[in-house]
Design a protein around this motif. Structure first.
Motif, PDB file in Angstrom:
ATOM      1  N   SER B  65       0.825  -1.206   0.000  1.00  0.00           N
ATOM      2  CA  SER B  65       0.000   0.000   0.000  1.00  0.00           C
ATOM      3  C   SER B  65       0.858   1.255   0.000  1.00  0.00           C
ATOM      4  CB  SER B  65      -0.930   0.007   1.220  1.00  0.00           C
ATOM      5  OG  SER B  65      -0.177   0.037   2.416  1.00  0.00           O
ATOM      6  N   ARG B  66       1.961   1.217   0.707  1.00  0.00           N
ATOM      7  CA  ARG B  66       2.840   2.390   0.763  1.00  0.00           C
ATOM      8  C   ARG B  66       3.345   2.729  -0.649  1.00  0.00           C
ATOM      9  NH1 ARG B  66       8.597   2.406   2.540  1.00  0.00           N
ATOM     10  NH2 ARG B  66       9.175   4.554   3.037  1.00  0.00           N
ATOM     11  N   ARG B  69       0.478   4.091  -2.792  1.00  0.00           N
ATOM     12  CA  ARG B  69       0.174   5.490  -2.469  1.00  0.00           C
ATOM     13  C   ARG B  69       1.216   6.426  -3.075  1.00  0.00           C
ATOM     14  NH1 ARG B  69      -1.139   3.248   3.026  1.00  0.00           N
ATOM     15  NH2 ARG B  69      -3.391   2.925   2.893  1.00  0.00           N
ATOM     16  N   GLU B 352      -5.516   5.090  -4.502  1.00  0.00           N
ATOM     17  CA  GLU B 352      -5.615   5.234  -3.043  1.00  0.00           C
ATOM     18  C   GLU B 352      -6.614   4.230  -2.465  1.00  0.00           C
ATOM     19  OE1 GLU B 352      -3.763   7.185  -1.224  1.00  0.00           O
ATOM     20  OE2 GLU B 352      -3.047   8.801  -2.531  1.00  0.00           O
ATOM     21  N   VAL B 353      -7.721   4.036  -3.157  1.00  0.00           N
ATOM     22  CA  VAL B 353      -8.725   3.079  -2.684  1.00  0.00           C
ATOM     23  C   VAL B 353      -8.131   1.679  -2.629  1.00  0.00           C
ATOM     24  CG1 VAL B 353     -10.886   1.910  -3.311  1.00  0.00           C
ATOM     25  CG2 VAL B 353     -10.724   4.409  -3.438  1.00  0.00           C
ATOM     26  N   ASP B 356      -5.709   1.287   0.203  1.00  0.00           N
ATOM     27  CA  ASP B 356      -6.404   1.110   1.491  1.00  0.00           C
ATOM     28  C   ASP B 356      -6.941  -0.304   1.628  1.00  0.00           C
ATOM     29  OD1 ASP B 356      -7.921   4.467   1.550  1.00  0.00           O
ATOM     30  OD2 ASP B 356      -5.906   3.762   2.080  1.00  0.00           O
ATOM     31  N   GLU B 359      -4.122  -2.746   2.355  1.00  0.00           N
ATOM     32  CA  GLU B 359      -3.617  -2.611   3.718  1.00  0.00           C
ATOM     33  C   GLU B 359      -4.588  -3.213   4.717  1.00  0.00           C
ATOM     34  OE1 GLU B 359      -1.274   0.903   5.960  1.00  0.00           O
ATOM     35  OE2 GLU B 359      -3.311   1.427   5.289  1.00  0.00           O
ATOM     36  N   ARG B 360      -5.878  -2.966   4.497  1.00  0.00           N
ATOM     37  CA  ARG B 360      -6.874  -3.391   5.465  1.00  0.00           C
ATOM     38  C   ARG B 360      -7.266  -4.848   5.320  1.00  0.00           C
ATOM     39  NH1 ARG B 360     -12.590  -0.424   6.847  1.00  0.00           N
ATOM     40  NH2 ARG B 360     -13.131  -1.874   8.524  1.00  0.00           N
ATOM     41  N   ASP B 364      -1.721  -6.176   3.362  1.00  0.00           N
ATOM     42  CA  ASP B 364      -0.943  -5.105   2.747  1.00  0.00           C
ATOM     43  C   ASP B 364      -0.221  -5.559   1.489  1.00  0.00           C
ATOM     44  OD1 ASP B 364       1.752  -2.828   3.622  1.00  0.00           O
ATOM     45  OD2 ASP B 364      -0.127  -2.478   2.563  1.00  0.00           O
TER      46      ASP B 364
END
Lengths: 159, 544, 99
Positions: B65-66, B69, B352-353, B356, B359-360, B364
């Motif tokens: 995710s990092r 992003r 971004e979605v 997220d 990650e959630r 990740d």
């Protein structure tokens, strides 16, 4: 990293001859590969991009200088040529000639080239930066740089 | 997934400094474009139709995710709000300025990303199965080997100027989900009779203007010799490929010209020599890398139930969700193929979605597939509904995986300076023609692949239906091909006959599909029917 | 007519020789006759253009410069599939001018 040996005097900041060896250069002009076999006293030989360096292997004992030509910088055959010669045990001079660009010299050094005669002069400051830019290497080549995997596992280093 | 140590980070940082200096010299006029071009290509920077294009590496299609992003941030800050996922699991940005490229690479380096060797005559991104680590049928996770190969092939000095690009792919299952045999160097991880890990080795594949499917050179290569073997292959090709004609310099051409037997002989001879150099990476290094790919801490005792009461969700589950090796988990495929959209394109907001969600809900972790879609590899079945709802809100919930509207299309003449014809509008018109969900389901699996020129970045040679855009006397024309495949029964698509204009190719595709529906036998996909009956009936149906 | 096009070295933007310098608008393109290669040599050496080349163009019925090949018309406008990203996002006829 290594410094240039005996630079030919020329315009400040530029070099069209670089040498990274301490011994005295062979001053005989290099002959073609075919001519080399016909001349038992020849010690300097030129390998064109399409020549087979393995033909030279049985004769390496009398070779002092191998010139490897790069007709166009994008023709990367000379890199393999140099490595093949070093792997065969050749410790004499290997010179890169032709379309040698400053951004290539570092990788050529790793393959066993120790002198350079580019068609177009190389900027020494740019070269200095390029030679010192990469702090590590990922893999073995013809130089003695220690690959990262060996730094990660020092217990595996050869004695 | 793999994490850089300070050595990896130092190398990427050095590369940024290297490219920054080269760019400075180019902009100052100290280098011609002829000299600069190979250097910028080695950092993924093309000059395309509208601007520079930057291709960022996503090693074996895995990112977190990092990183996603950061990719979104780059899209917003340096580009025009979107990126494009490619047929080699990378991402591209289309509106890059050269003067900002070093800064972009510096930003990527802060999240362990780069654009090293993603273009030009380089050893390119090592691709792998996008279900790696989640699929039940893999011998082992192929990605530790893909990561080792990535490091082995980064800045290999002997291969600073290869004859052409070189593409490596690693899979670890009988089923080939990564088009392995279409690569210059394909590897399938196997176990021998003694249970030892090794590779089936497939050199000599590739698309482009003369497609070839890789042949099997080795049934079993001990895994710890792979670097020596690869060096041997590269050395034989580097030394003997033609250097006079850019269209004849891929390794597949050398294999074809020498013949498989002679190529293998030369490789094996060189391999025996290279083995003596001791350059293979040791087991300890493999173990160090493999530790990063240990399975995540999957929960146990999870529910296997999926509540299908929402009919739209049920449709999505049926098409987009694949079986996971861990009980209670699922692989969720995210479609980047909205009907009428642009294949593989994704906005910064959508990135971004997805970040997220990864990650959630997915430990990740994210994957990019060579079909230009994304994957959330480790989702609890009980979380699928929440994931789906978020995807719906983001416009990423199309349920069309491997269906007729899940089209692979290169950017084509809308973006690419190499192209002869636009490919994206053709993909859009076809998707719109077949938009109806019931019709798509009825047709079933049908992989359409569209290339805007013979360089075949859209992989049209591997399409069940392939479309090749050409320039015919200054106008765009489209050739139709049938019967290609990138799966383990790898085949090359065959041309049907004369080409069509944009409207014509859509109609021709529809006629081919309708012919399939008329003559198919129960359970047959389009590809199966074509393989059973051949071209003749299809040709008649298409041309009348 | 013959016009010159290329990309700006630093930004990559599509540019057209307007007789004295470089414009991002194809409407400004000047007819260079046979002098294109000479102009390019100077401009390339001065890093004012990258990857420049000479192309055929004509004046359309509206008097506006129209490159002969669709590829250069796409370069002049922008991607046909993203009108919002082109030089003329509000012009409904822009797409048909390309094709």
């Amino acid at each position: 990293m290594a410094e240039s040996g005996n630079p030919t005097p020329q315009a400040a900041g530029e070099a069209n001859y670089l040498r990274f060896r301490e011994d005295i250069p062979a001053d005989e002009p290099a002959v073609s590969l075919d001519a080399f076999f016909e001349q038992p006293n020849a010690v300097s030989v030129r390998i064109e991009a399409g020549d087979d360096p393995e033909r030279l292997i049985p004769h390496l004992a009398r070779v002092r200088l191998v010139e490897v030509d790069f007709p166009k910088f994008r023709d990367g055959r000379g890199f393999s040529t140099a490595r093949i010669l070093r792997e065969a045990g050749y410790t004499g001079e290997i010179k890169a000639t032709g379309d040698v660009l400053v951004d290539l010299v570092y990788f050529m050094r790793r393959c066993g080239f120790d002198s350079f005669a580019p068609d177009v002069a190389i900027d020494r400051d740019v070269l200095e930066g390029a030679l010192n830019r990469y702090p590590y290497v990922y893999q073995h080549a013809a130089d003695d740089a220690v690959p990262i995997w060996q730094l990660r596992h020092p217990e595996l280093a050869n004695g | 997934m793999y994490k850089y140590d300070h050595y990896d980070q130092a190398m990427v940082d050095a590369r940024v400094a290297d490219f920054r200096d080269q760019t400075r010299r180019r902009i100052a006029g100290l280098m011609t474009d002829d000299q600069f071009k190979p250097l910028r290509l080695k950092n993924g920077l093309y000059l395309q139709l509208h601007a520079y294009m930057l291709r960022v590496a996503i090693p074996y299609g895995t990112l977190n995710s990092r990183q996603m992003r950061k990719l979104a941030h780059i899209a917003r800050t340096y580009d025009r709000g979107y990126g494009h996922f490619t047929t080699r699991q990378n991402i591209q940005y289309n509106w890059i300025k050269l003067e900002q490229a070093p800064d972009i690479l510096a930003e990527l380096a802060t999240v362990e990303m780069h654009a090293i060797q993603t273009s030009g005559e380089s050893i390119r991104n090592v691709s792998a199965d996008h279900y790696a680590g989640a699929a039940a049928d893999e011998v082992i996770d192929p990605r530790p080997w893909a990561e080792m190969l990535r490091q082995m092939t980064t800045f290999m000095p002997e291969f600073s100027y290869l004859p052409r690009k070189f593409k490596i792919c690693v899979i670890a299952s009988d089923e080939d989900r990564a088009a392995m045999r279409w690569h210059d160097f394909g590897l399938r991880i196997v176990r021998n009779g003694a249970g030892e890990i090794g590779f089936e080795v497939y050199p000599g594949g590739g698309m482009g203007r003369t497609p070839f499917i890789a042949y099997k050179a080795r049934d079993f290569l001990p895994a710890n010799q792979i670097f020596s073997y690869l060096q041997a292959v590269l050395r034989v090709w580097n030394r003997h490929a033609r250097r006079d004609n850019i269209h004849k310099q891929r390794m597949k051409i050398l294999v074809h010209e020498l013949g498989e037997e002679e190529f293998t002989r030369q490789v094996e001879e060189t391999f025996q020599h290279v083995l003596t150099l001791g350059s293979d990476f040791p087991q300890a290094e493999y173990d160090r890398i493999a530790a990063y790919f240990e399975p995540p801490a999957f929960e146990t005792g999870l529910s296997e139930e999926i509540d299908r009461s929402d009919p739209d969700f049920a449709v999505w589950v049926d098409q987009q969700v694949a079986e996971h090796k861990a009980p209670g988990y699922a692989i969720a495929n995210v479609s980047l193929k909205p009907v009428g959209g642009i294949a593989g394109d994704i906005s910064a907001e959508q990135m971004e979605v997805v970040a997220d969600l990864a990650e959630r809900y997915s430990f990740d972790e994210l994957r990019a597939s060579h079909a230009q879609n994304l994957v959330l590899p480790h989702v609890r079945k009980q979380d699928l509904y929440a994931v789906w709802q978020a995807l719906v809100d983001a416009g990423l919930a199309n349920a069309n995986l491997d269906l007729v509207t899940d089209i692979i299309a290169c950017p084509g003449l809308d973006y690419c300076s190499l192209a002869n014809a636009r490919s994206i509008p053709v993909a859009q018109r076809i998707a719109e023609r077949f938009e109806d969900e019931a019709r798509q389901k009825d047709i079933g699996e049908l992989k359409i692949k569209i290339s805007g020129c013979i360089n075949a970045c859209g992989h049209h040679h591997a399409g069940h239906i392939g479309i090749l855009g050409v320039d015919r006397k200054g106008t765009e024309n489209y050739q139709l091909l049938l019967g290609g495949s990138g799966d383990e029964n790898t085949t090359q698509a065959k041309i049907t006959g004369p080409g069509f204009d944009e409207a014509g190719i859509v109609d021709a595709v529809e006629r081919a599909v309708e012919h399939y529906r008329v003559i198919r036998e129960p359970g047959e996909r389009f590809l199966d029917t074509y393989r059973r009956v051949g071209m003749d009936g299809f040709k008649e149906a298409i041309y009348g | 007519m013959k016009i010159i096009t290329g990309n700006d070295l630093k930004t990559g933007a599509v540019i057209w020789w307007d007789g004295r310098g470089w414009s991002i608008h194809v409407e400004d393109a000047a007819d260079v006759g046979d002098g294109g290669e000479q102009i390019l040599a100077v401009e390339d050496a001065a890093c004012r253009v990258n990857g420049g080349y000479v192309i055929d163009a004509e004046r359309g019925a509206d008097g506006k410069v129209r490159p002969a090949h669709i590829k250069d018309r796409i370069r002049a406008l922008g991607p046909t599939v993203r009108p919002d990203l082109t030089l003329k996002p509000a012009d409904p006829d822009a797409g048909s001018w390309v094709i």
